[in-house]
Design a protein around this motif. Structure first.
Motif, PDB file in Angstrom:
ATOM      1  N   MET A   1      -5.889 105.204  64.232  1.00  0.00           N
ATOM      2  CA  MET A   1      -6.002 103.812  64.679  1.00  0.00           C
ATOM      3  C   MET A   1      -4.989 102.943  63.931  1.00  0.00           C
ATOM      4  O   MET A   1      -4.837 103.067  62.724  1.00  0.00           O
ATOM      5  N   THR A   2      -4.319 102.082  64.661  1.00  0.00           N
ATOM      6  CA  THR A   2      -3.331 101.180  64.066  1.00  0.00           C
ATOM      7  C   THR A   2      -4.023 100.025  63.367  1.00  0.00           C
ATOM      8  O   THR A   2      -4.903  99.378  63.936  1.00  0.00           O
ATOM      9  N   THR A   3      -3.621  99.772  62.133  1.00  0.00           N
ATOM     10  CA  THR A   3      -4.219  98.700  61.344  1.00  0.00           C
ATOM     11  C   THR A   3      -3.289  97.499  61.290  1.00  0.00           C
ATOM     12  O   THR A   3      -2.109  97.633  60.953  1.00  0.00           O
ATOM     13  N   ARG A  24      -8.442  95.923  71.949  1.00  0.00           N
ATOM     14  CA  ARG A  24      -7.364  96.830  72.358  1.00  0.00           C
ATOM     15  C   ARG A  24      -7.206  98.021  71.425  1.00  0.00           C
ATOM     16  O   ARG A  24      -6.202  98.710  71.449  1.00  0.00           O
ATOM     17  N   GLY A  25      -8.208  98.234  70.593  1.00  0.00           N
ATOM     18  CA  GLY A  25      -8.230  99.442  69.792  1.00  0.00           C
ATOM     19  C   GLY A  25      -7.577  99.351  68.428  1.00  0.00           C
ATOM     20  O   GLY A  25      -7.416 100.368  67.744  1.00  0.00           O
ATOM     21  N   TYR A  26      -7.210  98.134  67.976  1.00  0.00           N
ATOM     22  CA  TYR A  26      -6.623  97.970  66.652  1.00  0.00           C
ATOM     23  C   TYR A  26      -7.720  97.758  65.611  1.00  0.00           C
ATOM     24  O   TYR A  26      -8.780  97.204  65.910  1.00  0.00           O
ATOM     25  N   HIS A  27      -7.452  98.186  64.387  1.00  0.00           N
ATOM     26  CA  HIS A  27      -8.307  97.860  63.249  1.00  0.00           C
ATOM     27  C   HIS A  27      -7.696  96.637  62.572  1.00  0.00           C
ATOM     28  O   HIS A  27      -6.501  96.629  62.269  1.00  0.00           O
ATOM     29  N   ASP A  47      -0.365  98.898  59.221  1.00  0.00           N
ATOM     30  CA  ASP A  47       0.816  99.372  59.942  1.00  0.00           C
ATOM     31  C   ASP A  47       1.737  98.228  60.323  1.00  0.00           C
ATOM     32  O   ASP A  47       2.928  98.436  60.579  1.00  0.00           O
ATOM     33  N   VAL A  48       1.187  97.023  60.392  1.00  0.00           N
ATOM     34  CA  VAL A  48       1.971  95.838  60.746  1.00  0.00           C
ATOM     35  C   VAL A  48       1.246  94.614  60.209  1.00  0.00           C
ATOM     36  O   VAL A  48       0.012  94.613  60.077  1.00  0.00           O
ATOM     37  N   ALA A 115       6.817  96.265  67.176  1.00  0.00           N
ATOM     38  CA  ALA A 115       6.907  96.364  65.717  1.00  0.00           C
ATOM     39  C   ALA A 115       6.259  97.642  65.215  1.00  0.00           C
ATOM     40  O   ALA A 115       6.777  98.307  64.308  1.00  0.00           O
ATOM     41  N   VAL A 116       5.137  98.012  65.805  1.00  0.00           N
ATOM     42  CA  VAL A 116       4.457  99.256  65.406  1.00  0.00           C
ATOM     43  C   VAL A 116       5.334 100.459  65.722  1.00  0.00           C
ATOM     44  O   VAL A 116       5.452 101.392  64.912  1.00  0.00           O
TER      45      VAL A 116
END
Length: 227
Positions: A1-3, A24-27, A47-48, A115-116
Protein backbone atom coordinates in the motif's frame (compact mmCIF):
# COMPACT_ATOMS: atom_id res chain seq x y z
CA UNK A 1 0.00 0.00 0.00
CA UNK A 2 1.27 3.46 -0.91
CA UNK A 3 1.75 5.75 2.07
CA UNK A 4 1.10 9.49 1.73
CA UNK A 5 2.21 12.02 4.33
CA UNK A 6 -0.09 15.06 4.35
CA UNK A 7 1.41 18.13 6.04
CA UNK A 8 -1.08 20.95 6.60
CA UNK A 9 -2.30 22.96 9.59
CA UNK A 10 -5.83 23.25 8.18
CA UNK A 11 -7.86 20.33 9.61
CA UNK A 12 -10.45 20.52 6.82
CA UNK A 13 -7.76 20.09 4.15
CA UNK A 14 -6.25 17.11 5.99
CA UNK A 15 -9.68 15.57 6.45
CA UNK A 16 -10.63 15.99 2.77
CA UNK A 17 -7.36 14.50 1.61
CA UNK A 18 -7.57 11.63 4.09
CA UNK A 19 -11.06 10.72 2.92
CA UNK A 20 -10.24 10.91 -0.78
CA UNK A 21 -6.89 9.15 -0.54
CA UNK A 22 -8.11 6.40 1.77
CA UNK A 23 -11.03 5.72 -0.58
CA UNK A 24 -8.49 5.12 -3.35
CA UNK A 25 -6.41 2.68 -1.38
CA UNK A 26 -3.70 4.97 0.03
CA UNK A 27 -2.47 4.86 3.62
CA UNK A 28 -2.46 8.40 5.01
CA UNK A 29 -0.19 9.92 7.65
CA UNK A 30 -0.71 13.50 8.80
CA UNK A 31 1.28 16.28 10.44
CA UNK A 32 0.16 19.81 11.35
CA UNK A 33 3.57 21.51 11.45
CA UNK A 34 7.10 21.27 10.10
CA UNK A 35 8.61 19.56 13.11
CA UNK A 36 5.92 16.89 13.01
CA UNK A 37 6.44 16.50 9.27
CA UNK A 38 10.15 15.80 9.66
CA UNK A 39 9.45 13.27 12.40
CA UNK A 40 6.68 11.56 10.44
CA UNK A 41 8.84 11.39 7.31
CA UNK A 42 11.62 9.67 9.27
CA UNK A 43 9.39 7.32 11.26
CA UNK A 44 6.59 6.60 8.79
CA UNK A 45 8.72 6.25 5.65
CA UNK A 46 6.03 7.62 3.29
CA UNK A 47 6.18 7.09 -0.46
CA UNK A 48 5.20 10.69 -1.20
CA UNK A 49 4.67 13.91 0.78
CA UNK A 50 1.95 16.52 0.19
CA UNK A 51 3.20 19.68 1.90
CA UNK A 52 1.73 23.09 2.66
CA UNK A 53 4.20 25.99 2.82
CA UNK A 54 2.41 28.07 5.45
CA UNK A 55 3.11 26.01 8.57
CA UNK A 56 2.98 27.43 12.11
CA UNK A 57 6.55 26.64 13.15
CA UNK A 58 8.75 26.20 10.05
CA UNK A 59 8.25 27.54 6.57
CA UNK A 60 7.50 24.71 4.16
CA UNK A 61 10.54 25.58 2.07
CA UNK A 62 12.76 25.00 5.12
CA UNK A 63 11.08 21.63 5.63
CA UNK A 64 11.84 20.69 2.03
CA UNK A 65 15.49 21.69 2.44
CA UNK A 66 15.84 19.58 5.58
CA UNK A 67 14.15 16.58 3.96
CA UNK A 68 16.43 16.80 0.93
CA UNK A 69 19.47 16.40 3.18
CA UNK A 70 18.62 12.72 3.65
CA UNK A 71 15.78 11.61 1.38
CA UNK A 72 14.59 11.78 -2.23
CA UNK A 73 10.93 11.11 -1.33
CA UNK A 74 8.76 12.91 -3.92
CA UNK A 75 7.33 16.14 -2.48
CA UNK A 76 4.23 17.86 -3.86
CA UNK A 77 3.68 21.37 -2.52
CA UNK A 78 0.01 22.20 -1.93
CA UNK A 79 -0.17 25.89 -1.08
CA UNK A 80 -2.30 29.00 -1.29
CA UNK A 81 0.79 31.01 -2.24
CA UNK A 82 0.48 31.98 -5.88
CA UNK A 83 3.50 34.27 -6.19
CA UNK A 84 5.99 32.96 -8.73
CA UNK A 85 8.91 33.63 -6.36
CA UNK A 86 7.41 31.33 -3.71
CA UNK A 87 6.93 28.60 -6.28
CA UNK A 88 10.47 28.90 -7.60
CA UNK A 89 11.94 28.84 -4.07
CA UNK A 90 10.03 25.64 -3.26
CA UNK A 91 11.13 23.97 -6.49
CA UNK A 92 14.74 25.08 -6.04
CA UNK A 93 14.66 23.70 -2.49
CA UNK A 94 13.80 20.28 -3.90
CA UNK A 95 10.02 20.04 -4.36
CA UNK A 96 8.92 17.86 -7.26
CA UNK A 97 5.66 19.60 -8.04
CA UNK A 98 3.51 22.57 -7.00
CA UNK A 99 -0.30 22.67 -6.82
CA UNK A 100 -2.08 25.90 -5.88
CA UNK A 101 -5.06 26.07 -3.50
CA UNK A 102 -7.94 25.91 -4.17
CA UNK A 103 -7.23 22.74 -6.09
CA UNK A 104 -9.12 20.12 -8.04
CA UNK A 105 -8.95 16.69 -6.42
CA UNK A 106 -8.63 14.91 -9.77
CA UNK A 107 -5.61 17.02 -10.72
CA UNK A 108 -3.96 16.50 -7.35
CA UNK A 109 -4.50 12.74 -7.56
CA UNK A 110 -2.97 12.66 -11.04
CA UNK A 111 0.08 14.58 -9.82
CA UNK A 112 0.27 12.21 -6.84
CA UNK A 113 0.24 9.11 -9.04
CA UNK A 114 2.98 10.58 -11.23
CA UNK A 115 5.11 11.40 -8.19
CA UNK A 116 4.71 7.88 -6.81
CA UNK A 117 5.77 6.40 -10.15
CA UNK A 118 8.89 8.57 -10.16
CA UNK A 119 9.67 7.56 -6.61
CA UNK A 120 9.41 3.86 -7.45
CA UNK A 121 11.62 4.34 -10.48
CA UNK A 122 14.21 6.20 -8.41
CA UNK A 123 14.28 3.48 -5.75
CA UNK A 124 14.69 0.75 -8.32
CA UNK A 125 17.64 2.61 -9.79
CA UNK A 126 16.34 1.89 -13.27
CA UNK A 127 15.66 4.33 -16.03
CA UNK A 128 14.40 3.51 -19.47
CA UNK A 129 17.01 4.71 -21.93
CA UNK A 130 14.41 4.92 -24.71
CA UNK A 131 11.34 7.12 -24.21
CA UNK A 132 8.55 6.64 -26.71
CA UNK A 133 5.67 9.01 -27.35
CA UNK A 134 2.96 8.77 -29.99
CA UNK A 135 4.92 11.23 -32.12
CA UNK A 136 8.66 10.80 -31.47
CA UNK A 137 11.23 8.61 -29.69
CA UNK A 138 14.11 9.79 -27.50
CA UNK A 139 17.16 7.55 -27.07
CA UNK A 140 18.98 8.92 -24.03
CA UNK A 141 22.03 6.68 -24.44
CA UNK A 142 22.51 7.33 -28.15
CA UNK A 143 21.50 10.99 -27.69
CA UNK A 144 19.18 10.82 -30.69
CA UNK A 145 15.57 11.67 -31.45
CA UNK A 146 13.49 10.06 -34.20
CA UNK A 147 10.16 11.18 -35.60
CA UNK A 148 8.24 9.28 -38.27
CA UNK A 149 11.21 6.98 -38.78
CA UNK A 150 13.67 9.80 -39.46
CA UNK A 151 16.26 11.29 -37.15
CA UNK A 152 15.48 14.79 -35.94
CA UNK A 153 18.48 17.12 -35.95
CA UNK A 154 18.85 18.92 -32.64
CA UNK A 155 21.51 21.44 -31.71
CA UNK A 156 23.60 20.63 -28.60
CA UNK A 157 21.60 23.16 -26.59
CA UNK A 158 18.26 21.78 -27.79
CA UNK A 159 19.40 18.27 -26.88
CA UNK A 160 20.61 19.40 -23.44
CA UNK A 161 17.26 20.99 -22.68
CA UNK A 162 15.25 18.04 -23.98
CA UNK A 163 17.42 15.52 -22.13
CA UNK A 164 17.05 17.40 -18.84
CA UNK A 165 13.27 17.45 -19.18
CA UNK A 166 13.04 13.85 -20.42
CA UNK A 167 15.16 12.43 -17.61
CA UNK A 168 12.85 14.17 -15.15
CA UNK A 169 9.66 13.39 -17.06
CA UNK A 170 6.50 14.27 -15.21
CA UNK A 171 8.44 16.51 -12.84
CA UNK A 172 8.17 20.29 -12.84
CA UNK A 173 11.65 21.77 -13.38
CA UNK A 174 12.15 25.38 -12.31
CA UNK A 175 13.37 27.88 -14.90
CA UNK A 176 16.43 28.74 -12.83
CA UNK A 177 17.44 25.09 -12.51
CA UNK A 178 17.07 24.47 -16.24
CA UNK A 179 19.17 27.51 -17.07
CA UNK A 180 21.90 26.47 -14.64
CA UNK A 181 22.00 22.89 -15.90
CA UNK A 182 21.89 23.63 -19.65
CA UNK A 183 23.62 27.01 -19.95
CA UNK A 184 25.64 27.14 -16.71
CA UNK A 185 26.02 29.44 -13.72
CA UNK A 186 25.36 33.09 -14.46
CA UNK A 187 22.46 32.53 -16.88
CA UNK A 188 19.69 32.23 -14.26
CA UNK A 189 18.06 35.51 -15.33
CA UNK A 190 18.00 34.70 -19.06
CA UNK A 191 14.53 33.17 -19.07
CA UNK A 192 14.02 34.26 -22.69
CA UNK A 193 16.52 31.56 -23.68
CA UNK A 194 14.05 28.95 -22.47
CA UNK A 195 11.16 30.45 -24.42
CA UNK A 196 13.22 30.52 -27.62
CA UNK A 197 14.60 27.00 -27.36
CA UNK A 198 11.34 25.44 -26.16
CA UNK A 199 9.62 26.99 -29.17
CA UNK A 200 12.27 25.42 -31.43
CA UNK A 201 11.86 22.00 -29.82
CA UNK A 202 8.08 22.20 -30.13
CA UNK A 203 8.33 23.03 -33.83
CA UNK A 204 10.52 19.95 -34.34
CA UNK A 205 8.66 17.50 -32.09
CA UNK A 206 5.13 18.53 -31.20
CA UNK A 207 2.19 17.53 -33.46
CA UNK A 208 0.71 20.99 -32.78
CA UNK A 209 3.48 23.33 -31.60
CA UNK A 210 0.99 26.02 -30.56
CA UNK A 211 -0.83 23.48 -28.35
CA UNK A 212 2.02 21.39 -26.89
CA UNK A 213 1.23 17.93 -25.60
CA UNK A 214 4.66 16.89 -24.32
CA UNK A 215 6.72 20.02 -23.60
CA UNK A 216 4.52 21.83 -21.11
CA UNK A 217 4.95 25.34 -19.71
CA UNK A 218 3.86 26.09 -16.14
CA UNK A 219 3.67 29.93 -16.25
CA UNK A 220 6.00 31.63 -13.81
CA UNK A 221 7.31 28.31 -12.54
CA UNK A 222 9.07 26.18 -15.12
CA UNK A 223 8.57 23.33 -17.56
CA UNK A 224 7.73 19.65 -17.57
CA UNK A 225 7.93 16.77 -20.03
CA UNK A 226 4.68 14.79 -20.06
CA UNK A 227 4.08 11.42 -21.70
Amino acid sequence: MTTVLVVDDEPQIVRALRINLTARGYHVLAAADGTGALRAAADGKPDVIVLDLGLPDLDGTAVIEQLRRWTSIPIIVLSARTDAADKVRALDAGADDYVTKPFGMDELLARLRAAVRRGIQSLSGSEDSVIETDTFTIDLLAKKVHRDGAEVHLTPTEWGLLEMLARNRGKLIAQKHLLQEVWGTGYEANTHYLRVYLAQLRRKLEPEPSHPRYLITEPGMGYRFEL
